[in-house]
Write an enzyme that holds these catalytic residues in place. Structure first.
Site, PDB file in Angstrom:
ATOM      1  N   THR A  28       0.534  -0.917  -0.165  1.00 21.05           N
ATOM      2  CA  THR A  28       0.015  -0.177  -0.123  1.00 21.05           C
ATOM      3  C   THR A  28       1.072   1.226   0.114  1.00 21.05           C
ATOM      4  OG1 THR A  28      -1.738  -1.194   1.408  1.00 21.05           O
ATOM      5  CG2 THR A  28      -1.763   1.327   1.230  1.00 21.05           C
ATOM      6  N   GLY A  99       0.864   4.846   5.882  1.00 21.73           N
ATOM      7  CA  GLY A  99      -0.379   4.894   5.211  1.00 21.73           C
ATOM      8  C   GLY A  99      -1.578   4.333   6.186  1.00 21.73           C
ATOM      9  N   GLU A 105      -0.378  -5.308   5.965  1.00 23.35           N
ATOM     10  CA  GLU A 105       0.980  -5.588   5.273  1.00 23.35           C
ATOM     11  C   GLU A 105       1.759  -6.453   6.252  1.00 23.35           C
ATOM     12  OE1 GLU A 105       1.254  -0.775   3.736  1.00 23.35           O
ATOM     13  OE2 GLU A 105       2.127  -1.533   5.195  1.00 23.35           O
TER      14      GLU A 105
END
Ligand code: 5RP
Length: 223
Positions: A28, A99, A105
């Site tokens: 991302t 982010g 993640e």
């Protein structure tokens, strides 16, 4: 090269790590977005992608790339995960989560056999910590975890107005000089109420692609 040109160059260079007829993990951020655009050009070669955030899933789908939930994959692992970082050392330790997507993640990174980190040259640092370290916490634990982070030498700031995809909050911890990222990752992760810490050191990057005026530089700390 501008920062954006560097990001575009590493996004392009990362394509050579994509394995044919396999699922790929996709991170991302602005650099990962450019990677998705490159991936779209070779989408016929892959089975599809596992996204690390809703934002990434939407961009992948907009390009017509099949997106699958990790839970639905028959395969136990992914050959490759490509993602950006807020900071990375030459040893492959990273700060991520600028982010806000750190939890997914970390999960996608955990099942990947190879983590390819992509970023412009500014992301490479000798010591992690200048970029505030994101820590995702269960909302009721915010004050407790913040006090513990102060004891560890940090200055936590609540990312006001931001709720993660998992309904949690983020503390951004500044003032840390992270000399032993593996140890700090374990310490913060062990605090009650912490969901994820944005230190990716125990499972760091295997390959780092960095932009720069002379082109893309490849570091391989995983070797
Ligand atoms: C998102 C992340 C990103 O990888 C990190 O913030 C880098 O983003 P960008 O590529 O926009 O600089 O960890 O949670």
């Amino acid at each position: 090269m501008s920062r954006n040109e560097q990001k575009a160059a590493v996004a392009h260079a990362a394509i050579r790590y994509v394995e044919d007829d396999a699922w790929i993990g996709v991170g991302t951020g602005s650099t990962a977005d450019l990677f998705i655009d490159e991936l779209a050009k070779i989408k016929g070669r892959i089975r599809g992608a596992v996204a690390s955030s809703v934002r990434t899933a939407e961009r992948l789908k907009a390009h017509g790339i099949v997106v699958e939930e990790l839970n639905n994959l028959v395969e136990r692992d992914l050959p490759v995960y490509v993602d950006g970082a807020d900071e990375v050392t030459e040893h492959g330790a990273m700060i991520k989560g600028g982010g806000g997507a750190l939890t997914r993640e970390k999960i996608v990174a955990a099942v990947a056999r190879r983590f390819v980190c992509i970023g412009d040259a500014s992301k490479l640092v000798p010591v992690l910590g200048k970029f505030p370290l994101p820590v995702e916490v269960i909302p009721v634990a915010r004050s407790y975890v913040a006090r513990q982070l102060v004891l560890l030498g940090g200055q936590p700031a609540w990312r006001m107005g931001h709720t993660t995809e998992h309904g949690n909050w983020i503390l951004d911890v500044s003032g840390l000089t992270i000399l032993d990222p593996v140890a700090l990752e374990a310490k913060i992760r062990a605090l009650a109420g912490v969901v994820t810490v944005g230190l990716f050191a125990q499972r760091g990057a295997d390959v780092i692609l960095l932009g720069g005026d002379a082109g893309v530089r490849t570091l391989t700390p995983g070797r």
